[in-house]
Design a protein around this motif. Structure first.
Motif, short mmCIF file in Angstrom:
data_model
loop_
_atom_site.label_atom_id
_atom_site.label_comp_id
_atom_site.label_asym_id
_atom_site.label_seq_id
_atom_site.Cartn_x
_atom_site.Cartn_y
_atom_site.Cartn_z
N ASP A 255 19.40 -14.42 -13.44
CA ASP A 255 20.18 -13.94 -11.97
C ASP A 255 21.42 -13.17 -12.08
N ARG A 256 21.64 -12.60 -13.38
CA ARG A 256 22.92 -11.89 -13.39
C ARG A 256 22.55 -10.63 -14.34
N GLY A 257 23.13 -9.54 -13.87
CA GLY A 257 22.59 -8.20 -14.37
C GLY A 257 23.79 -7.93 -15.62
N ASP A 258 23.53 -6.68 -16.08
CA ASP A 258 24.65 -6.61 -17.34
C ASP A 258 26.08 -6.68 -16.92
N ASP A 259 26.55 -6.17 -15.67
CA ASP A 259 27.71 -6.45 -15.02
C ASP A 259 28.08 -7.71 -14.59
N ASN A 260 27.26 -8.79 -14.91
CA ASN A 260 27.56 -10.26 -14.53
C ASN A 260 27.39 -10.51 -13.33
N ALA A 261 27.10 -9.57 -12.43
CA ALA A 261 26.99 -9.76 -10.85
C ALA A 261 25.89 -10.75 -10.46
N VAL A 262 26.02 -11.27 -9.71
CA VAL A 262 24.80 -12.17 -9.17
C VAL A 262 23.74 -11.49 -8.57
N ARG A 263 22.49 -11.77 -8.79
CA ARG A 263 21.42 -11.07 -8.21
C ARG A 263 20.88 -12.34 -6.96
N GLU A 264 21.21 -12.04 -5.85
CA GLU A 264 21.16 -12.83 -4.81
C GLU A 264 19.72 -12.98 -4.47
N HIS A 265 18.94 -11.84 -4.70
CA HIS A 265 17.52 -11.68 -4.31
C HIS A 265 16.65 -11.79 -5.40
N LEU A 266 16.86 -12.63 -6.46
CA LEU A 266 16.08 -12.26 -7.53
C LEU A 266 14.43 -12.95 -7.52
N LEU A 267 14.44 -13.94 -6.99
CA LEU A 267 13.07 -14.43 -6.56
C LEU A 267 12.31 -13.28 -5.88
N GLU A 268 12.71 -12.77 -4.89
CA GLU A 268 12.05 -11.75 -4.08
C GLU A 268 11.74 -10.48 -4.85
N ASP A 269 12.53 -10.09 -5.64
CA ASP A 269 12.52 -8.86 -6.63
C ASP A 269 11.61 -9.25 -7.64
N LEU A 270 11.62 -10.60 -8.19
CA LEU A 270 10.54 -10.91 -9.08
C LEU A 270 9.20 -11.15 -8.67
N LEU A 271 9.01 -11.59 -7.62
CA LEU A 271 7.81 -11.52 -6.94
C LEU A 271 7.20 -10.07 -6.52
N PHE B 75 18.26 -23.57 -13.17
CA PHE B 75 18.14 -22.11 -12.66
C PHE B 75 16.51 -21.82 -12.73
N ILE B 76 15.99 -21.95 -13.67
CA ILE B 76 14.62 -21.87 -13.78
C ILE B 76 13.86 -22.57 -12.78
N HIS B 77 14.06 -23.86 -12.69
CA HIS B 77 13.41 -24.67 -11.67
C HIS B 77 13.59 -24.17 -10.33
N SER B 78 14.97 -23.84 -10.13
CA SER B 78 15.04 -23.26 -8.79
C SER B 78 14.12 -21.98 -8.26
N LEU B 79 13.61 -21.21 -9.27
CA LEU B 79 12.67 -20.08 -9.08
C LEU B 79 11.25 -20.64 -8.93
N VAL B 80 10.95 -21.62 -9.98
CA VAL B 80 9.64 -22.21 -10.01
C VAL B 80 9.07 -23.07 -8.81
N GLU B 81 10.02 -23.77 -8.29
CA GLU B 81 9.92 -24.64 -7.31
C GLU B 81 9.68 -23.96 -5.84
N ARG B 82 9.89 -22.48 -5.83
CA ARG B 82 9.97 -21.93 -4.63
C ARG B 82 8.83 -20.83 -4.69
N ALA B 83 7.87 -20.72 -6.05
CA ALA B 83 6.82 -20.10 -6.18
C ALA B 83 5.77 -20.72 -6.85
N PRO B 84 5.22 -21.82 -6.27
CA PRO B 84 4.23 -22.53 -7.02
C PRO B 84 2.82 -21.84 -7.18
N ASP B 85 2.25 -22.21 -8.40
CA ASP B 85 1.14 -21.44 -8.98
C ASP B 85 1.50 -20.23 -9.30
N ARG B 86 2.57 -19.73 -9.12
CA ARG B 86 2.91 -18.03 -9.53
C ARG B 86 4.14 -18.11 -10.53
#
Length: 309
Positions: free
Chosen positions: A19-35, A72-83
């Motif tokens: 959830d952080r890029g090379d510049d260490n900035a937080v990616r606030e919409h990581l899940l949406e961008d990953l999905l 952090f991983i759990h925070s993503l997985v629990e919002r995208a079950p079976d994906r």
């Protein structure tokens, strides 16, 4: 032009996200961008994810780092079950913390595998008392242990001056300690090298250690256009092969399409237009039957990780 092969599902067991890029900035919409990557894959794409980049440093250096990274991983997985499915990363240099983290990941959060075991990065050995404790606990949870083996058989890999060969020796010594565990040889098959492909050297090492492919070993294909795919299909049972591309979120968002090789900065650099159909097409071109393609695409992962249809 590369031929494509359609498959109705694809499960990749080796994905790293941050959830952080090379510049260490937080990616606030990581899940949406990953999905968005999954939605654009043209098939039912599912990913087994573990931390990357910033989080690996935290896991390496801080006793509670693994717990935080897995949360952090759990925070993503629990919002995208079976994906999305969780892979539990630990650092055996902090053995008690590692076991506590595994307890949460496997008893509470439903993670499906242990790993990736980054011995070269975190400066530990698979053949050690601390790691043996961790692997034995994975046996208790009945989850596979995903172990890093250099895809390129690099001459030096962190704390392993002889690179992939030394990593394989260290891995096999761990198996001697805990033969009852289930192991995934991470991104074992890849690179364009031929005559012989890189994986052939690893297969020779395993062949000298065991007269047949061990029933408790699964091997990941990282690069499906590699000449090593033919070797894997010929020498590894079809029900022991997985897709483990090592795809990451290091570039973007928007992130690179699934199927882009590890380490590249753009899809244009990929040796073929990245897509699930292209990966399946390489399997077909290497001689895989439709049933074997289906197994590597998703059935083996579903059976090994006990995933719901």
């Amino acid at each position: 032009m590369r031929t494509l092969q359609s498959v109705d599902r694809w499960i990749d067991t080796h994905i790293h996200v941050s959830d952080r890029g090379d510049d260490n900035a937080v990616r606030e919409h990581l899940l949406e961008d990953l999905l968005a990557v999954l939605d654009g894959a043209g098939t039912d794409l599912r990913l087994v994810i573990s931390p990357d980049a910033y989080w690996n440093t935290v896991v390496r250096d801080e006793p509670d780092g693994a717990h935080r990274a897995n949360a952090f991983i759990h925070s993503l997985v629990e919002r995208a079950p079976d994906r999305l499915y969780g892979s539990c990363i630990v650092n055996p240099n902090f053995p008690d913390a590692a076991l506590r983290t595994m307890e949460v990941c496997f008893e509470k959060w439903g993670f499906v595998q242990l790993g990736e075991m980054l011995q070269y990065m975190f400066n530990f050995r698979m053949n050690s008392d601390n790691t043996e404790r961790v692997v034995r606990q994975a046996v208790e949870y009945d989850v596979p242990v995903q172990v890093h083996i250099s895809t390129s058989c690099a001459a030096t890999q962190g704390a392993f001056p002889r690179g992939g060969v030394e990593e394989m020796e260290d891995f096999l010594a761990c198996v001697d300690r805990v033969p009852e565990a289930t192991y995934i040889l991470a991104h074992l098959v890849g690179t364009p090298r031929d005559n012989p492909p890189v994986v052939d050297g690893y297969l020779e090492m395993i062949g000298k250690w065991s007269p047949k492919w061990p029933d408790n070993f699964w091997a990941e294909i990282a690069q499906f256009n590699s000449p090593g795919v033919r070797s894997a299909l010929a020498r590894i049972p079809a029900d022991r092969l997985l897709s483990g591309t090592d795809w990451t979120t290091r570039v973007g968002p928007p992130f690179l399409p699934f199927g882009t090789h590890f380490g590249l900065k753009s899809a244009a650099e990929n040796p073929f237009p990245p897509s699930v159909g292209a990966l399946a097409g390489f399997l077909r071109d290497a001689g895989a039957s439709p049933a074997t393609i289906e197994r590597i695409a998703y059935r083996n992962a579903m059976e090994l990780l006990r995933l719901a249809p």
